[in-house]
Write a protein that holds these residues in place. Structure first.
Motif, PDB file in Angstrom:
ATOM      1  N   TYR A 126       0.732  -1.174  -0.113  1.00 31.12           N
ATOM      2  CA  TYR A 126      -0.002   0.179  -0.101  1.00 31.12           C
ATOM      3  C   TYR A 126       0.752   1.095  -0.124  1.00 31.12           C
ATOM      4  O   TYR A 126       1.709   1.201   0.809  1.00 31.12           O
ATOM      5  CB  TYR A 126      -0.867  -0.011   1.264  1.00 31.12           C
ATOM      6  CG  TYR A 126      -1.588   1.446   1.528  1.00 31.12           C
ATOM      7  CD1 TYR A 126      -2.379   2.046   0.367  1.00 31.12           C
ATOM      8  CD2 TYR A 126      -1.326   1.865   2.866  1.00 31.12           C
ATOM      9  CE1 TYR A 126      -3.070   3.149   0.690  1.00 31.12           C
ATOM     10  CE2 TYR A 126      -2.049   3.290   2.958  1.00 31.12           C
ATOM     11  CZ  TYR A 126      -2.794   3.694   2.135  1.00 31.12           C
ATOM     12  OH  TYR A 126      -3.385   4.979   2.263  1.00 31.12           O
ATOM     13  N   ASN A 127       0.711   2.191  -0.990  1.00 37.29           N
ATOM     14  CA  ASN A 127       1.312   3.370  -0.965  1.00 37.29           C
ATOM     15  C   ASN A 127       0.507   4.628  -0.623  1.00 37.29           C
ATOM     16  O   ASN A 127      -0.607   4.978  -1.524  1.00 37.29           O
ATOM     17  CB  ASN A 127       1.874   3.591  -2.342  1.00 37.29           C
ATOM     18  CG  ASN A 127       2.943   2.603  -2.901  1.00 37.29           C
ATOM     19  OD1 ASN A 127       3.991   2.463  -2.597  1.00 37.29           O
ATOM     20  ND2 ASN A 127       2.440   1.813  -3.524  1.00 37.29           N
ATOM     21  N   TYR A 135       3.426  -2.876   3.669  1.00 41.85           N
ATOM     22  CA  TYR A 135       2.783  -4.326   3.320  1.00 41.85           C
ATOM     23  C   TYR A 135       1.445  -4.479   3.826  1.00 41.85           C
ATOM     24  O   TYR A 135       1.175  -4.214   4.965  1.00 41.85           O
ATOM     25  CB  TYR A 135       3.648  -5.564   3.824  1.00 41.85           C
ATOM     26  CG  TYR A 135       4.634  -5.620   2.853  1.00 41.85           C
ATOM     27  CD1 TYR A 135       4.774  -6.598   1.903  1.00 41.85           C
ATOM     28  CD2 TYR A 135       6.329  -5.124   3.358  1.00 41.85           C
ATOM     29  CE1 TYR A 135       5.915  -6.744   1.005  1.00 41.85           C
ATOM     30  CE2 TYR A 135       7.415  -5.559   2.443  1.00 41.85           C
ATOM     31  CZ  TYR A 135       7.059  -6.331   1.473  1.00 41.85           C
ATOM     32  OH  TYR A 135       8.421  -6.407   0.439  1.00 41.85           O
ATOM     33  N   VAL A 136       0.492  -4.866   2.949  1.00 37.84           N
ATOM     34  CA  VAL A 136      -0.783  -5.285   3.152  1.00 37.84           C
ATOM     35  C   VAL A 136      -0.653  -6.905   3.676  1.00 37.84           C
ATOM     36  O   VAL A 136      -1.298  -7.500   4.449  1.00 37.84           O
ATOM     37  CB  VAL A 136      -1.897  -4.908   1.976  1.00 37.84           C
ATOM     38  CG1 VAL A 136      -3.130  -5.602   2.513  1.00 37.84           C
ATOM     39  CG2 VAL A 136      -1.779  -3.717   2.033  1.00 37.84           C
ATOM     40  N   PHE A 137      -0.074  -7.660   2.450  1.00 37.56           N
ATOM     41  CA  PHE A 137       0.096  -9.115   2.659  1.00 37.56           C
ATOM     42  C   PHE A 137       1.525  -9.421   2.545  1.00 37.56           C
ATOM     43  O   PHE A 137       1.946  -8.867   1.396  1.00 37.56           O
ATOM     44  CB  PHE A 137      -0.834  -9.704   1.569  1.00 37.56           C
ATOM     45  CG  PHE A 137      -1.901 -10.217   2.149  1.00 37.56           C
ATOM     46  CD1 PHE A 137      -2.129 -11.424   2.677  1.00 37.56           C
ATOM     47  CD2 PHE A 137      -3.394  -9.465   1.841  1.00 37.56           C
ATOM     48  CE1 PHE A 137      -3.263 -11.878   2.975  1.00 37.56           C
ATOM     49  CE2 PHE A 137      -4.482  -9.772   2.372  1.00 37.56           C
ATOM     50  CZ  PHE A 137      -4.710 -11.180   3.085  1.00 37.56           C
ATOM     51  N   THR A 144      -0.360  -6.656  10.575  1.00 37.67           N
ATOM     52  CA  THR A 144      -1.320  -6.103  11.566  1.00 37.67           C
ATOM     53  C   THR A 144      -2.185  -5.307  11.372  1.00 37.67           C
ATOM     54  O   THR A 144      -3.344  -5.250  11.774  1.00 37.67           O
ATOM     55  CB  THR A 144      -0.331  -5.892  12.925  1.00 37.67           C
ATOM     56  OG1 THR A 144       0.717  -6.787  13.124  1.00 37.67           O
ATOM     57  CG2 THR A 144      -0.877  -5.667  14.021  1.00 37.67           C
ATOM     58  N   PRO A 145      -1.803  -4.056  10.751  1.00 42.41           N
ATOM     59  CA  PRO A 145      -3.073  -3.058  10.472  1.00 42.41           C
ATOM     60  C   PRO A 145      -4.120  -3.475   9.627  1.00 42.41           C
ATOM     61  O   PRO A 145      -5.130  -3.097   9.765  1.00 42.41           O
ATOM     62  CB  PRO A 145      -2.086  -2.022   9.595  1.00 42.41           C
ATOM     63  CG  PRO A 145      -0.531  -2.355   9.769  1.00 42.41           C
ATOM     64  CD  PRO A 145      -0.635  -3.581  10.049  1.00 42.41           C
TER      65      PRO A 145
END
Length: 375
Positions: A126-127, A135-137, A144-145
């Motif tokens: 994610y930017n 990182y998302v995945f 965590t978020p």
């Protein structure tokens, strides 16, 4: 790969066919037959919004020229033909610009060609709008978020609920068999504007540059701004309108600033600003009356006169106090450093011998002190 097309309103449904080198990879036309070589690794489906998708497994490396052919079901003529040049190791998405309302769920899609291998690694990043990346995945797990509201299926990302903080660009990165590919998906969370914060002075001076500001921190996408004076919309380019040809203001609809470079009394009036985006109805701040006044020359002159009078009164006060003896005299000021009861300090005076003689004492060549102490 996707093949989007357009059909006239109220037209029959379309059929879709993908071919390569004259061979039918797959088709939705019941009157045509898929080539035997592709029965196990090619599939065509038509989705909403006139999108025909080909899912092809084990695409050989290198350049692959594939043709997408669209036609109406009850006609023999094609309505559109799209040529696709597909290279090996490709990563694609069905929607690169996703728009969704806040607190709703949404899917971000990502698919890749089979030549990345059966164990291809898929990661999402994610930017945000400020340029930072997270990182998302990562390594097959949500970070965590996102752990409580994001899941992944077939390389796609599904948000159970999005907020305005999720605005930004998401990268789907695929690696495998020594190759790397990525696709970007832009997510816009729709949030209606809120009443903007306006800073409008109630009084300004003619000729002095003045800035009226307007800002809404909630709207997404970022709102644009309009300014009104006495209920009339101020155009962004006043020189193009005869009624505003003498206007000297500059209006920036993106940052909401209305700049009066040299305000005159004609600029007096009631002002307010409006914030607008396509996520909801426009919102405006309260009306403020701004008055443009001439420079107060009389006040400046009066201030100078008052200052001069204060200086004159101060001088007269010092003169009167000195005359009445309220101020210490100079001698008294000096005696402050030499109190009357203190003993005087002796002074030694040296007198050299006379050049012409002066008695027996001097002739003996001995030095004797004379008048050693002078009071």
């Amino acid at each position: 790969m996707d093949c989007k097309y357009t059909l006239p309103a109220e037209s029959p449904d379309a059929v879709c066919k993908y071919t390569q080198g004259g061979k039918i990879l797959d088709t939705t036309d019941p009157e045509e037959t898929q080539h035997a070589l592709y029965k196990t690794n090619a599939k065509v489906r038509i989705f909403e919004n006139n999108n025909c998708r080909l899912i092809l497994k084990n695409l050989p490396p290198g350049k692959n020229n594939i043709t997408c052919n669209i036609k109406q079901a009850d006609t023999a003529s094609d309505t559109s033909v799209v040529e696709k040049s597909v290279n090996g190791f490709t990563v694609t998405t069905t929607n690169a610009n996703v728009r969704v309302r806040e607190n709703q769920g949404v899917d971000l899609t990502c698919s890749h060609s089979a030549d990345f291998g059966a164990n291809a690694r898929v990661e999402w990043k994610y930017n945000d709008l400020k340029g930072s990346q997270t990182y998302v995945f990562f390594d097959g797990k949500a970070t965590t978020p996102y752990a409580e509201r994001v899941t992944k299926f077939d390389g796609n990302v599904r948000f159970s609920k999005v907020t305005r903080k999720d605005n930004g660009v998401y990268d789907c990165e695929v690696s495998g068999n020594g190759k790397f590919g990525e696709v970007k998906v832009n997510l816009t969370v729709l949030v209606p504007p809120s009443p903007p914060v306006c800073r409008i002075p109630t009084s300004v001076t003619t000729g002095w540059k003045t800035v009226l500001s307007c800002y809404d921190m909630d709207g997404s996408p970022p709102p644009t701004y309009k300014w009104y004076k006495n209920g009339i919309l101020l155009p962004e380019n006043p020189s193009q309108f005869p009624a505003f040809k003498n206007a000297t203001y500059k209006l920036n609809p993106r940052d909401g600033n209305l700049v009066l470079s040299s305000p005159s009394k004609m600029d007096s009036g009631q002002y307010y600003c409006e914030a607008i985006n396509d996520a909801g109805p426009p919102q405006s701040c309260r009306v403020v009356k701004m008055e443009v006044r001439d420079r107060n020359v009389g006040g400046i002159v009066a201030g100078v006169i008052v200052a001069l009078l204060l200086l004159v009164l101060l001088a007269l006060g010092l003169w009167y106090a000195n005359k009445k003896g309220y101020l210490p005299k100079k001698s008294e000021s000096l005696n402050f450093f030499n109190p009357p009861n203190s003993k005087p300090k002796p002074s030694v005076v040296y007198q050299p011998p006379s050049l012409y003689g002066g008695g027996d004492e001097e002739e003996d060549g001995e030095f004797r002190q004379k008048s050693s102490f002078v009071v």
